[in-house]
Scaffold this active site. Structure first.
Site, mmCIF file in Angstrom:
data_model
loop_
_atom_site.group_PDB
_atom_site.id
_atom_site.type_symbol
_atom_site.label_atom_id
_atom_site.label_comp_id
_atom_site.label_asym_id
_atom_site.label_seq_id
_atom_site.Cartn_x
_atom_site.Cartn_y
_atom_site.Cartn_z
ATOM 1 N N HIS A 16 42.091 32.304 43.663
ATOM 2 C CA HIS A 16 40.699 32.055 43.266
ATOM 3 C C HIS A 16 39.969 31.259 44.352
ATOM 4 C CE1 HIS A 16 38.288 32.242 39.328
ATOM 5 N NE2 HIS A 16 37.433 32.072 40.314
ATOM 6 N N ARG A 34 36.906 38.410 37.666
ATOM 7 C CA ARG A 34 37.697 37.678 36.694
ATOM 8 C C ARG A 34 38.990 38.450 36.429
ATOM 9 N NH1 ARG A 34 35.202 33.940 37.893
ATOM 10 N NH2 ARG A 34 33.930 32.523 36.640
ATOM 11 N N GLU A 70 45.818 33.120 35.097
ATOM 12 C CA GLU A 70 45.831 32.242 36.264
ATOM 13 C C GLU A 70 45.726 30.761 35.938
ATOM 14 O OE1 GLU A 70 41.446 31.689 38.039
ATOM 15 O OE2 GLU A 70 42.123 33.759 38.122
ATOM 16 N N ASP A 118 41.996 38.091 43.891
ATOM 17 C CA ASP A 118 41.682 36.668 44.012
ATOM 18 C C ASP A 118 41.715 35.999 42.644
ATOM 19 O OD1 ASP A 118 40.810 34.388 45.678
ATOM 20 O OD2 ASP A 118 38.961 34.506 44.496
#
Length: 340
Positions: free
Chosen positions: A303, A242, A271, A266
């Protein structure tokens, strides 16, 4: 609409993309639910879209706040199904007694572990830079030197299903693997040949560090300036967990100083406004994200670590099973409840 169709529960899906609809529609042929898809994140301003729904299905960046919970409860929604494993986007305390929350706890640990290693290898061997270089008929090797993974020390923070899958892959590289988890699985460690250590020891000894833990009050900004200062000079940090596990401003400082040699992300702290969207025709207003994108030793993916066909099928199957169990009055094995 037939009388039989009217009896079927209506599910409102938020933050959906074409691939979500394709997979859920395919599996829903076996369930027969009525489904309405919305491309937007659920917000207090658009909750009205779920007015006639029995169930609301949301994704990782949909914020289930107190205001959203009140509106859904007033509309008669009884169940919110997360089609993801994380639930830090839900105000569980406020939802208690108003809405039941279910999730998909483990849809494809291997997919995320494999993506983690893909980021490591790309950063290490500069594959992203070599790709663009050879496209311009530049076949020099200057600046592309990496290191041999064999014999290096990898630190894995969080040894749930994803972390364990990652440990097994890294052991395949013949790496030394250190693990940190508040609830160590010593039997697993013995079976694969990794070693549990305290967090400070992992930070100090690891050449590569991977974050595979959930976001909680205890893990928020787990990697900050103090943690980075403990790490080896030139360490590689990879985060497929996260975004808020890392304080991004401190990571940038570490990259600028060279304390952090490379970062594979990622996920990103802020985000929700950017990931999963095409913003290529706009100015990027997030200065921190824009700064990260300037580093040639940083790779950001949006993500996508989970994003395999197998994972999407698992997500859809478990989500629809969770909903079916609710209406059948069965135990909700994937329910998330508030605890102090």
């Amino acid at each position: 609409m037939t009388t039989e169709e009217k009896k079927q529960p209506l599910i409102a899906f938020f933050d959906t993309k074409p691939y979500d609809r394709e997979v859920f529609n395919q599996l829903n042929e076996n369930y027969g639910y009525r489904i309405k898809y919305f491309q937007y994140h659920i917000t207090p301003d658009n909750c009205i879209l779920a007015k006639d729904a029995d169930v609301v299905v949301v994704f990782v960046n949909d914020i289930i706040s107190a205001s959203v919970i009140d509106q859904l409860a007033d509309f008669g929604v009884k169940l919110v199904a997360l089609r993801c494993s994380g639930f830090n986007n839900v105000d569980l305390k406020y939802a208690s007694g108003k809405l039941r929350i279910v999730r998909v706890p483990a849809y494809s640990p291997n997919a995320i572990a494999e993506h983690t290693v893909a980021l490591m290898m790309t950063l290490n061997r500069k594959i992203h830079r070599a790709y663009f270089r050879t496209r311009d008929a530049n076949f020099t090797l200057n600046g592309l030197m990496g290191f041999t993974m064999q014999g290096k020390t990898a630190g894995v923070i969080g040894t749930g299903k994803i972390g364990k899958a990652l440990v097994k892959i890294l052991k395949g590289f013949d790496m030394q693997v250190l693990a940190y988890d508040p609830y160590p699985d010593d039997k697993f460690a013995r079976s694969v040949g990794c070693k549990y250590v305290d967090l400070d020891s992992l930070l100090r000894q690891s050449d590569v560090i991977s974050l595979n833990c959930p976001l909680t009050r205890e893990t928020k900004w787990l990697i900050d300036k103090d943690a980075i200062a403990m790490m080896k000079q030139g360490v590689m940090v990879v985060n497929t967990g996260r975004g808020k596990l890392i304080r991004t401003s401190d990571l940038i400082d570490g990259l600028k100083s060279g304390q952090v040699g490379a970062a594979g992300l990622d996920v990103y702290e802020e985000e929700s406004e950017y990931f999963f969207e095409d913003l290529s025709d706009r100015v990027l207003f997030d200065d921190t994200l824009a700064r990260l994108l300037t580093f040639n030793n940083v790779i950001i993916t949006s993500h996508q670590a989970f994003f395999t066909r197998e994972a999407l099928m698992n997500i859809a199957g478990v989500t629809l099973d969770n909903i079916t169990d609710y209406f059948a009055g069965k135990e909700l094995v994937n329910e998330v409840v508030y605890s102090e």
